[in-house]
Design a protein around this motif. Structure first.
Motif, PDB file in Angstrom:
ATOM      1  N   HIS A 540       1.245  -1.007  -0.362  1.00  9.04           N
ATOM      2  CA  HIS A 540      -0.029   0.078   0.053  1.00  9.04           C
ATOM      3  C   HIS A 540       0.891   1.106  -0.364  1.00  9.04           C
ATOM      4  CE1 HIS A 540      -3.865  -2.468   0.791  1.00  9.04           C
ATOM      5  NE2 HIS A 540      -3.363  -3.446   1.589  1.00  9.04           N
ATOM      6  N   SER A 543      -0.918   5.548  -4.309  1.00  5.23           N
ATOM      7  CA  SER A 543      -1.754   5.664  -3.931  1.00  5.23           C
ATOM      8  C   SER A 543      -2.007   6.679  -5.282  1.00  5.23           C
ATOM      9  CB  SER A 543      -2.298   7.260  -3.008  1.00  5.23           C
ATOM     10  OG  SER A 543      -3.400   7.172  -2.838  1.00  5.23           O
ATOM     11  N   ASP A 549      -7.629   6.051  -0.313  1.00  9.77           N
ATOM     12  CA  ASP A 549      -7.989   5.068  -0.046  1.00  9.77           C
ATOM     13  C   ASP A 549      -9.418   4.787   1.394  1.00  9.77           C
ATOM     14  OD1 ASP A 549      -6.591   2.793  -0.945  1.00  9.77           O
ATOM     15  OD2 ASP A 549      -5.405   2.442   0.238  1.00  9.77           O
TER      16      ASP A 549
END
Length: 561
Positions: A540, A543, A549
């Motif tokens: 993660h 982005s 998210d």
């Protein structure tokens, strides 16, 4: 993240879209519902939000209602989002504090007979859009300098030559790469060009002379592009030529590789002598038709509109009619029959040529593809679907109309440039209506039969169009890129594994050595914000701006509420 102390004031504009939305959804109920949502300070309905009146209402509301977020519930963002963003910017609001909800394509159009359920779904979409809008952050466009004001044109047929001359005449340097020994492509094998009956040889000669004498155009024949690295305004291209490898700095690229005629091996007794193709009959007509050849039968849709090639090649009917007219002019005693499934004569002048061919005695016989013609010794047998009976036609010469198919190396070019091809193998434009001469990859354009079979007029028009599109970044000296791109949001989480690099369809990621070790780097000018990398990153670390998210989770939570 917006400052927690910021007073979020969202304006919601619901579009009737005439009757496209209001005819199938209860827009009054949507308006009342939107007023109940968190952070919504202003709601209004518009007959057409994209009209001048609707745009002015958005601008006035931003000023008078002190709005700092805008949501428009209307049609597709693909066509209208730039308009609404620019309107917000004109009113002094950062254009990326705008969110669009598609309640036409995704709701009213697919639920025309379900007014109550469609309205309920529209409420869900609006609630989700408002939830995301509250978390939007200001973004700034990315500006990249064009370091090489030079264009690369791949393909030296009529499309490539037209584009090269147009760019050269505007003062830009052009590098034209052609894999054959001579420029001109398929035009070199044509006789006359319909419907004007222009001599193809004269056109080729004129174009080649213009290019040869042009001070801004460099031509490489018997050459191929072997590698392309970089992005719009900053490409480094390797060209393999007769004399060795050339490295050239390029700003923009035009793909004009054209197509090739399908060779009907094994179909209708094709032998290149008594049974030939339309391209081969062009050469026969150029030399002069043998007076002994009096009965000519042309068969349409040979090798196309079938399971292997389901598309219509578009130019076969025009070519057949044009050649039939030329045959009757060379030999007035000749009898020409065209066996067709459907005659596709695009444009007024082509229709006139079609009518003229009938006046000259050309016969048109419709056949059923389930009962195709049979070529036998000295004749062609065909079931006339309109008369409902079998016919035998004398045939001294049989001419097969075959489709234009993609170049054999189209997939190689596709991989080198990182651009897609469609299901038929032709290059795929960014959008058939909105960006017909652009690829999804910025800085690469296309034209002519590389895109799809096109006649000479269409090819010339597309060559000029591609040159016009390509000249925009060259003339400006810089490009402005949407900031909705991938970002390395958590550098410490990135392990430099390179999985995202391998999967990026735009070659917009690379792994670099940094003080913190191997980390992924986003080439912002190349990134299209597709989200593949962010969805793939198991850490993660990546982005997407405006699709974080947190924003997506807020939409999901709003939907489930």
């Amino acid at each position: 993240m917006p400052d927690k102390r910021e007073n979020i004031r969202i304006g919601v504009f619901i579009c009737h879209c005439g009757s496209n939305i209001a005819g199938y959804l209860d827009v009054e109920e949507l308006e009342a519902f939107a007023k109940t949502l968190p952070n919504v300070a202003f709601v209004v309905r518009n007959l057409y939000t994209c009209s001048e009146g609707g745009i002015n209402e958005i601008k006035n509301a931003i000023d008078e209602q002190n709005l700092n977020r805008v949501v428009v519930a209307s049609c597709t963002p693909r066509t209208h989002e730039p308009l609404f963003r620019s309107s917000c910017a004109e009113a002094g609001l950062n254009p990326y504090l705008f969110e669009m909800v598609n309640i036409r394509d995704q709701c009213s159009w697919v639920h025309m007979r379900e007014r109550e359920k469609g309205t309920s779904k529209a409420k869900d979409l609006i609630r989700m859009g408002v939830a995301k809008a509250a978390l939007l952050e200001p973004q700034e466009p990315i500006i990249s300098e064009v370091h090489a004001a030079r264009a690369l044109v791949i393909g030296g047929g009529i499309a490539g030559m037209t584009a090269s001359i147009a760019l050269g005449d505007r003062g830009y340097e052009v590098v034209l790469v052609e894999k054959e020994e001579r420029l001109g492509g398929m035009l070199n094998r044509l006789n006359m060009l319909g419907p004007t009956m222009t001599d193809a040889g004269d056109m080729v000669k004129e174009k080649i002379e213009t290019i040869t004498d042009h001070p801004n155009i460099t031509v490489f024949t018997r050459a191929t592009v072997t590698d392309v690295d970089g992005f719009i305004g900053n490409y480094e291209v390797d060209i393999e030529t007769k004399s060795g490898n050339e490295k050239v700095d390029i700003g923009v690229i035009i793909v004009a590789t054209g197509g090739r005629l399908f060779v009907p091996e094994g179909l209708y007794g094709y032998d290149g002598r008594r049974v030939i193709t339309q391209l081969e009959v062009e050469e026969v007509l150029g030399r002069g038709l043998d007076p002994a050849v009096k009965n000519i039968v042309m068969i349409q849709c040979v090798g196309s509109r079938n399971e292997e090639r389901p598309y219509c090649a578009r130019i076969c009917c025009q070519t057949a009619v044009k050649n039939a007219i030329l045959i009757t002019e060379q030999n007035p005693d000749a009898k020409v029959s065209i066996l067709y499934r459907d005659m596709q004569m695009y444009g007024v002048e082509n229709e006139e040529m079609f009518r003229d061919s009938k006046v000259k005695g050309v016969r048109f016989i419709k056949y059923d593809p389930a009962r195709p013609p049979r070529v036998e010794e000295g004749k062609v047998s065909v079931f006339h679907s309109l008369l409902g009976r079998e016919m035998d036609l004398l045939a001294d010469l049989v001419v097969l109309s075959t489709p234009v198919v993609p170049q054999e190396d189209a997939d190689v070019t596709s991989k080198i440039l990182t651009v897609p091809v469609d299901e038929n193998g032709f290059f795929l434009e960014g959008h058939v209506k909105l960006r017909p001469l652009d690829f999804a990859t910025d800085g690469v354009f296309l034209c002519g039969s590389a895109r799809f079979p096109a006649n000479i007029r269409e090819t010339v028009a597309q060559g000029l169009g591609a040159a016009s599109r390509a000249s925009i970044p060259l003339s400006k000296g810089f490009v402005v890129v949407e900031p909705i791109i991938s970002v390395l949001a958590d550098e410490d989480a990135c392990r430099g594994c390179g999985l995202c690099v391998a999967l990026c369809p735009y070659s917009a990621l690379e792994v670099r050595d940094t003080e913190k070790g191997r980390k992924v780097h986003v080439i912002d000018v190349s990134c299209k914000g597709c989200g593949v990398c962010a969805a793939t990153c198991y850490q993660h670390a990546l982005s997407i701006n405006s699709f974080t998210d947190q924003q997506i989770n807020a939409q999901i939570a709003a939907f489930l509420n």
